[in-house]
Design a protein around this motif. Sequence first.
Motif, PDB file in Angstrom:
ATOM      1  N   GLY A  40     -44.672   2.389  21.281  1.00  0.00           N
ATOM      2  CA  GLY A  40     -43.921   1.387  21.293  1.00  0.00           C
ATOM      3  C   GLY A  40     -42.741   1.500  20.342  1.00  0.00           C
ATOM      4  N   ALA A  41     -42.881   1.984  19.105  1.00  0.00           N
ATOM      5  CA  ALA A  41     -41.541   2.105  18.342  1.00  0.00           C
ATOM      6  C   ALA A  41     -40.669   3.026  18.700  1.00  0.00           C
ATOM      7  CB  ALA A  41     -42.136   2.547  16.822  1.00  0.00           C
ATOM      8  N   ASP A  42     -39.516   3.181  18.047  1.00  0.00           N
ATOM      9  CA  ASP A  42     -38.450   4.212  18.526  1.00  0.00           C
ATOM     10  C   ASP A  42     -38.945   5.740  18.363  1.00  0.00           C
ATOM     11  OD1 ASP A  42     -37.949   3.945  16.147  1.00  0.00           O
ATOM     12  OD2 ASP A  42     -36.030   3.499  15.841  1.00  0.00           O
ATOM     13  N   THR A  43     -39.857   5.909  17.200  1.00  0.00           N
ATOM     14  CA  THR A  43     -40.229   7.234  16.842  1.00  0.00           C
ATOM     15  C   THR A  43     -41.682   7.308  17.048  1.00  0.00           C
ATOM     16  OG1 THR A  43     -40.107   6.509  14.625  1.00  0.00           O
ATOM     17  CG2 THR A  43     -38.089   7.568  15.407  1.00  0.00           C
ATOM     18  N   ILE A  44     -42.437   8.497  17.230  1.00  0.00           N
ATOM     19  CA  ILE A  44     -43.614   8.768  17.144  1.00  0.00           C
ATOM     20  C   ILE A  44     -44.327   8.555  15.848  1.00  0.00           C
ATOM     21  CG2 ILE A  44     -43.629   9.715  19.380  1.00  0.00           C
ATOM     22  CD1 ILE A  44     -44.253  11.948  16.492  1.00  0.00           C
ATOM     23  N   GLY A  45     -45.449   8.493  15.386  1.00  0.00           N
ATOM     24  CA  GLY A  45     -46.105   8.834  14.103  1.00  0.00           C
ATOM     25  C   GLY A  45     -47.220   7.869  13.698  1.00  0.00           C
ATOM     26  N   GLY A  46     -46.920   6.609  14.131  1.00  0.00           N
ATOM     27  CA  GLY A  46     -47.772   5.711  13.392  1.00  0.00           C
ATOM     28  C   GLY A  46     -47.549   5.350  11.980  1.00  0.00           C
ATOM     29  N   GLY A  47     -48.526   5.660  10.903  1.00  0.00           N
ATOM     30  CA  GLY A  47     -48.653   5.903   9.838  1.00  0.00           C
ATOM     31  C   GLY A  47     -48.127   7.094   9.251  1.00  0.00           C
ATOM     32  N   MET A  48     -47.441   7.796   9.951  1.00  0.00           N
ATOM     33  CA  MET A  48     -46.729   9.232   9.408  1.00  0.00           C
ATOM     34  C   MET A  48     -45.326   8.944   9.857  1.00  0.00           C
ATOM     35  SD  MET A  48     -49.685  11.971  10.945  1.00  0.00           S
ATOM     36  CE  MET A  48     -49.144  11.486  12.610  1.00  0.00           C
ATOM     37  N   ARG A  49     -44.661   8.142   9.077  1.00  0.00           N
ATOM     38  CA  ARG A  49     -43.174   8.271   9.272  1.00  0.00           C
ATOM     39  C   ARG A  49     -42.288   8.067   8.071  1.00  0.00           C
ATOM     40  NH1 ARG A  49     -44.569   3.748  13.341  1.00  0.00           N
ATOM     41  NH2 ARG A  49     -44.556   4.880  15.331  1.00  0.00           N
ATOM     42  N   THR A  50     -41.095   8.786   8.064  1.00  0.00           N
ATOM     43  CA  THR A  50     -40.278   8.912   6.745  1.00  0.00           C
ATOM     44  C   THR A  50     -39.106   8.306   7.064  1.00  0.00           C
ATOM     45  OG1 THR A  50     -41.541  10.705   6.179  1.00  0.00           O
ATOM     46  CG2 THR A  50     -39.412  10.163   5.232  1.00  0.00           C
ATOM     47  N   LYS A  51     -38.366   7.358   6.213  1.00  0.00           N
ATOM     48  CA  LYS A  51     -37.107   6.720   6.874  1.00  0.00           C
ATOM     49  C   LYS A  51     -36.498   6.576   5.338  1.00  0.00           C
ATOM     50  CE  LYS A  51     -38.813   4.080  10.826  1.00  0.00           C
ATOM     51  NZ  LYS A  51     -38.058   4.739  11.690  1.00  0.00           N
ATOM     52  N   GLU A  52     -34.940   6.355   5.468  1.00  0.00           N
ATOM     53  CA  GLU A  52     -34.115   5.923   4.519  1.00  0.00           C
ATOM     54  C   GLU A  52     -34.344   4.222   4.228  1.00  0.00           C
ATOM     55  OE1 GLU A  52     -30.211   7.181   5.427  1.00  0.00           O
ATOM     56  OE2 GLU A  52     -30.492   9.134   4.480  1.00  0.00           O
ATOM     57  N   LEU A  53     -35.414   4.058   3.512  1.00  0.00           N
ATOM     58  CA  LEU A  53     -35.754   2.645   2.950  1.00  0.00           C
ATOM     59  C   LEU A  53     -34.803   1.887   2.283  1.00  0.00           C
ATOM     60  CD1 LEU A  53     -39.386   2.557   3.492  1.00  0.00           C
ATOM     61  CD2 LEU A  53     -38.138   1.963   5.026  1.00  0.00           C
ATOM     62  N   LEU A  55     -31.364   3.816  -0.266  1.00  0.00           N
ATOM     63  CA  LEU A  55     -30.292   4.041  -0.049  1.00  0.00           C
ATOM     64  C   LEU A  55     -29.896   5.330   0.794  1.00  0.00           C
ATOM     65  CD1 LEU A  55     -29.607   3.799  -3.950  1.00  0.00           C
ATOM     66  CD2 LEU A  55     -28.631   2.344  -2.100  1.00  0.00           C
ATOM     67  N   PRO A  56     -28.779   5.645   1.177  1.00  0.00           N
ATOM     68  CA  PRO A  56     -28.698   6.851   2.072  1.00  0.00           C
ATOM     69  C   PRO A  56     -29.083   8.044   1.352  1.00  0.00           C
ATOM     70  CG  PRO A  56     -26.534   5.399   2.095  1.00  0.00           C
ATOM     71  CD  PRO A  56     -27.690   4.783   1.134  1.00  0.00           C
ATOM     72  N   GLY A  57     -29.634   9.197   1.767  1.00  0.00           N
ATOM     73  CA  GLY A  57     -30.275  10.276   1.380  1.00  0.00           C
ATOM     74  C   GLY A  57     -31.682  10.469   0.581  1.00  0.00           C
ATOM     75  N   PHE A  58     -32.010   9.070   0.207  1.00  0.00           N
ATOM     76  CA  PHE A  58     -33.479   8.868  -0.122  1.00  0.00           C
ATOM     77  C   PHE A  58     -34.657   8.551   0.935  1.00  0.00           C
ATOM     78  CE2 PHE A  58     -30.554   7.688  -3.614  1.00  0.00           C
ATOM     79  CZ  PHE A  58     -31.207   8.222  -4.731  1.00  0.00           C
ATOM     80  N   GLN A  59     -35.363   9.693   1.247  1.00  0.00           N
ATOM     81  CA  GLN A  59     -36.458   9.839   2.212  1.00  0.00           C
ATOM     82  C   GLN A  59     -37.644   9.244   1.561  1.00  0.00           C
ATOM     83  OE1 GLN A  59     -35.659  10.548   5.684  1.00  0.00           O
ATOM     84  NE2 GLN A  59     -33.430  11.018   4.792  1.00  0.00           N
ATOM     85  N   HIS A  60     -37.954   8.166   2.289  1.00  0.00           N
ATOM     86  CA  HIS A  60     -39.330   7.275   1.865  1.00  0.00           C
ATOM     87  C   HIS A  60     -40.293   7.615   2.945  1.00  0.00           C
ATOM     88  CE1 HIS A  60     -37.237   5.601  -1.689  1.00  0.00           C
ATOM     89  NE2 HIS A  60     -36.253   5.536  -0.879  1.00  0.00           N
ATOM     90  N   ASP A  61     -41.711   7.894   2.470  1.00  0.00           N
ATOM     91  CA  ASP A  61     -42.667   7.828   3.334  1.00  0.00           C
ATOM     92  C   ASP A  61     -43.061   6.315   3.699  1.00  0.00           C
ATOM     93  OD1 ASP A  61     -43.120  10.507   3.875  1.00  0.00           O
ATOM     94  OD2 ASP A  61     -44.276  10.617   2.075  1.00  0.00           O
ATOM     95  N   ARG A 355     -36.343  15.244  -0.600  1.00  0.00           N
ATOM     96  CA  ARG A 355     -36.169  13.712  -0.238  1.00  0.00           C
ATOM     97  C   ARG A 355     -35.232  12.989  -0.947  1.00  0.00           C
ATOM     98  NH1 ARG A 355     -41.679  12.424   0.973  1.00  0.00           N
ATOM     99  NH2 ARG A 355     -42.882  14.431   1.552  1.00  0.00           N
ATOM    100  N   ALA A 356     -34.486  13.463  -1.942  1.00  0.00           N
ATOM    101  CA  ALA A 356     -33.607  12.613  -2.662  1.00  0.00           C
ATOM    102  C   ALA A 356     -32.107  13.339  -2.751  1.00  0.00           C
ATOM    103  CB  ALA A 356     -34.114  12.020  -4.169  1.00  0.00           C
ATOM    104  N   PRO A 357     -30.971  12.749  -3.004  1.00  0.00           N
ATOM    105  CA  PRO A 357     -29.790  13.590  -3.279  1.00  0.00           C
ATOM    106  C   PRO A 357     -30.273  14.317  -4.651  1.00  0.00           C
ATOM    107  CG  PRO A 357     -29.471  11.333  -2.989  1.00  0.00           C
ATOM    108  CD  PRO A 357     -30.645  11.458  -2.817  1.00  0.00           C
ATOM    109  N   GLU A 358     -29.326  15.219  -4.958  1.00  0.00           N
ATOM    110  CA  GLU A 358     -29.403  15.917  -6.040  1.00  0.00           C
ATOM    111  C   GLU A 358     -29.443  15.441  -7.426  1.00  0.00           C
ATOM    112  OE1 GLU A 358     -27.585  20.416  -7.875  1.00  0.00           O
ATOM    113  OE2 GLU A 358     -26.779  19.486  -6.272  1.00  0.00           O
ATOM    114  N   GLY A 359     -30.791  15.645  -8.403  1.00  0.00           N
ATOM    115  CA  GLY A 359     -30.665  15.103  -9.380  1.00  0.00           C
ATOM    116  C   GLY A 359     -31.243  13.856  -9.507  1.00  0.00           C
ATOM    117  N   LYS A 360     -31.612  13.136  -8.168  1.00  0.00           N
ATOM    118  CA  LYS A 360     -32.027  11.980  -8.193  1.00  0.00           C
ATOM    119  C   LYS A 360     -33.573  11.922  -7.680  1.00  0.00           C
ATOM    120  CE  LYS A 360     -28.290   9.672  -9.102  1.00  0.00           C
ATOM    121  NZ  LYS A 360     -27.495  10.893  -9.330  1.00  0.00           N
ATOM    122  N   HIS A 361     -34.441  10.753  -7.632  1.00  0.00           N
ATOM    123  CA  HIS A 361     -35.997  10.872  -7.163  1.00  0.00           C
ATOM    124  C   HIS A 361     -36.206   9.579  -6.433  1.00  0.00           C
ATOM    125  CE1 HIS A 361     -37.366  14.604  -9.273  1.00  0.00           C
ATOM    126  NE2 HIS A 361     -36.385  14.286 -10.058  1.00  0.00           N
TER     127      HIS A 361
END
Length: 481
Positions: A40-53, A55-61, A355-361
């Motif tokens: 139903g969603a625009d990407t597959i994965g269910g509980g296995m998804r990673t998005k910028e929740l 700021l730009p460049g920060f990848q969150h599970d 997962r994050a811009p250089e020097g960030k977390h």
Amino acid sequence: MVKIQYMRKFDAIIIGSGPNGLAAAITFQQQGLSTLLLEGADTIGGGMRTKELTLPGFQHDVCSAIHPMAMASPFFRSLPLEAFGLSFVKPRYAAAHPLEDRESAILYHSLAETERGLGADGGRYRKLVEKVVAHWDELALDIMGPLSLPKHPLMLASFGLEALQPASWTAGRFATEQAKALWAGMAAHGIQPLTNWTTSAIAIVLSAVGNKYGWQIPVGGSQSIANALLRYYQSLGGEVQTGCWVEDVRDLPYHKVLFCDMTPRQLLQLKGIALGGRYRKRLEGYRQGMGVFKVDWALSEMTPFKDFRCQEAATVHLGNTYAEIAESERLSHLGKQVDKPFVLFAQQSAFDPGRAPEGKHTGWAYCHVPNGSDIDYTEAIENQVERFAPGFKDTILAKHSFSPAKLEAYNPNYIGGDINGGVMDISQLYSRPVLALNPYRTSIEHIYLCSSSTPPGGGVHGMCGYHAARTALSEHFGLRL
């Protein structure tokens, strides 16, 4: 609802592309059968998804983050996922458990190191987990499957004698606060009071798997697991369509069997099927578990834990002593607000810099709350992190919170924020969604439930989908795996 594009016939259609839906689809496709996976969603994965929740460049599970059971799953381990882009990184420690006035407890990536680290309680810990560590390959299918005639009955019986006990009982064997706290953190992954029967099973399995395989982090995020599974599925000829919410099975193309990676409540709401009255009533009695409240952070630096070893752990359990954690879980189960909740904290960017811009977390955390709670736990969670990592709040650049309601809106399988697909207590650990010799069957002979509302329950392992597919292959195609 996006109209389904396929008009040809399929051997199987799978609704839902979480780990279990993907597992069912792959298991069928491996046999040369034709399958269509609908999401139903625009990407597959269910509980296995990673998005910028944040700021730009920060990848969150978005949901799952650390994957001990993915590494231990017999189904996932049978697949060539590395060839399809999946890789993992192993932090120095599987998990860390800081205490306010004592040395932290550590789950190491080996039984011997964990035993040494627990000092006087090391031998007691070994006795609880060593058989599972040594014999996981023989036990895994029995532990991670429905109730059935076990392949290794004596080994399983030995595990069961310990696993059936409440975690409160097995924790009572330990003399030190470190060992008791570590055990409480492991058992609390079951999202229920530690006095419940079978909560020791959660602690034993997660600890043993940590000692055998480690608690590892997928490079690029949990979406990487979903993407590798999808690539493998498509390499076998499987077809997929996203953006397709199925409300009425009469809208589906012709199919011989249908797999539903959904909860009993959603199955009951699905139009176009006539579930038997007795089966429907049993599904209506299915019980959801506690919900979770989740927070993601964009951080200016690594989380400044007082014990630097915590910075080298995949997961950090923040709940202090056994007594505090047990009380937190008990009160949440009773529907009460908790000021100092048990918090599961992960710091993926410390080991996967992309997962994050250089020097960030990044930071990722959740706590257990009453199902459907509308209370904002962001501050309570941040206070728990700050308690063991003074200065943490000063590193926050941005944050994103998921309440139980928002989690359910994001993924309808998370009813009231319940990420396990139903409470996993003794009455629903194996008899989910109903007590039956084969719980994957519904009252309609060609429709199967394959979600975490079936054995072995929640987690990223794919075993629910695998077992459901095995059942359908045997019953409708004469294929026995």
